[in-house]
Design an enzyme around this catalytic site. Sequence first.
Site, short mmCIF file in Angstrom:
data_model
loop_
_atom_site.label_atom_id
_atom_site.label_comp_id
_atom_site.label_asym_id
_atom_site.label_seq_id
_atom_site.Cartn_x
_atom_site.Cartn_y
_atom_site.Cartn_z
N ASP A 41 7.70 -0.43 -7.75
CA ASP A 41 6.51 -1.16 -8.17
C ASP A 41 5.49 -0.15 -8.69
O ASP A 41 5.15 0.82 -8.01
CB ASP A 41 5.94 -1.92 -6.97
CG ASP A 41 4.98 -3.03 -7.39
OD1 ASP A 41 4.75 -3.21 -8.60
OD2 ASP A 41 4.44 -3.71 -6.48
N ASP A 46 5.88 -4.91 -14.26
CA ASP A 46 5.65 -3.62 -13.59
C ASP A 46 6.47 -3.42 -12.32
O ASP A 46 6.16 -2.53 -11.52
CB ASP A 46 4.16 -3.46 -13.25
CG ASP A 46 3.65 -4.50 -12.27
OD1 ASP A 46 4.36 -5.50 -12.03
OD2 ASP A 46 2.54 -4.32 -11.73
N GLU A 47 7.52 -4.19 -12.12
CA GLU A 47 8.35 -3.99 -10.93
C GLU A 47 9.77 -4.43 -11.19
O GLU A 47 10.04 -5.28 -12.04
CB GLU A 47 7.76 -4.72 -9.72
CG GLU A 47 7.72 -6.22 -9.88
CD GLU A 47 7.23 -6.94 -8.63
OE1 GLU A 47 7.59 -6.51 -7.50
OE2 GLU A 47 6.49 -7.93 -8.77
#
Length: 428
Positions: free
Chosen positions: A27, A121-122
């Site tokens: 993350d 974003d992860e």
Amino acid sequence: MSRQDGSDRTVSAASVDDSSATLLHIDMDAFFASVELLDHPELVDKPVIVGHRSGRSVVTAANYVARRYGVNSAMPMALALRRCPAAVVLEPHMSRYRDFSEQVMGIFTDMTPLVEPLSIDEAFLDVSGARRLHGSPAVIAALIRERVQNETGLTCSVGAASTKFVAKMASSRAKPNGLLVVPAEDTVAFLHPLPVGSLWGVGAMTEKSLLGLGLRTIGDLAATPLPVLQKSIGEASGRKLHELAWGRDPRGVTLEREEKSVGHEITFEHDVTDVARLRSELLRQSDAVAVSLRRAGLVGRCVVLKLRYTDFSTVTRSRTLAEATNVGRRIYEEAAASFDVLAARGIRVRLIGVRVEQLGDGDGAGLGLWDPDDDWRGAELAVDSVTARFGRGSVRPASLLGPSQARPVGLDATKPNPRAGERGDANP
């Protein structure tokens, strides 16, 4: 105080046994805010909010300094500024976030083709098959964090565990910029002291119901008879959370979509007439397609060339191979043969692309009685190993051509638009 401000950060000791923790959750740390701070390093230690200052806007993101004041994403901007009057508000730039996301996801797939993006974003990564090449899960996580920071200037947090949801919970505990490994045998000990609201899948309403039962920790939930849980929160939810509370989660990493083709293309800002430059671009794209195929464990039998001319007319030409391949040299030779048929003096090209279709399992690639690409396959696999360790561009594929043709593409002359290099033909 926010639960996302990094105040409860927990990281692993170097001596932790990570052999069973082959599922990673990665993350990015305060992703949007961190991208904006790359252009504003003077604000790194100040509270920063990303969003619009208008009275009706909401917070898009906040850095960890702002979060310590209770500022969180999706909060009304007016409330955020009341909680943190000294915060600096920066306008969001979504195109930049997408560009950095693509770069980061590319680093992930350098390590393993088993990448399951959850958002911009992860992502989850299964590194069980990457240990022989790159090392233990903790070593792989460290390599990824190092590359992300060196190549983007951003940081990420990693959770490593034997199940997906524990890996995700571990990455949250490791924030910011940390690594937390939870060995399989320590799963229950890790979970049970945590607040019941931190269990993946427990929303506000479910948390309220569990607290109403006097269940404050995940351990409390685990010790509650299943019928009691199901009566309170429903049969399916009760069973699911009871299983998770004991660390049981059979789900593996799954690819985002089934790919019917793998391709790369580029749109030039200005028409290109130099045939040698176009051939060089074909070489670069062929190599990129081959790398993508190998990462995914695939081979393909049909090589397709795509050209768009200055008048926006588009043509494609395909060539089918006798044997499926994931070797860049073979893909390039087939694409170049099609290009030679279409190329003519005065050709003006706006877009050029290469894709491979008729995909299949690549486990048997190169195992036939006769493999014409054996030498090139070995060389390209060696390049894959170097690239995974040192990053894209550390070894260039121009040596696939003879010296008279090994001219690099002038990036300053071509300046691709934001779609350049996208695998637009890779989707169903």
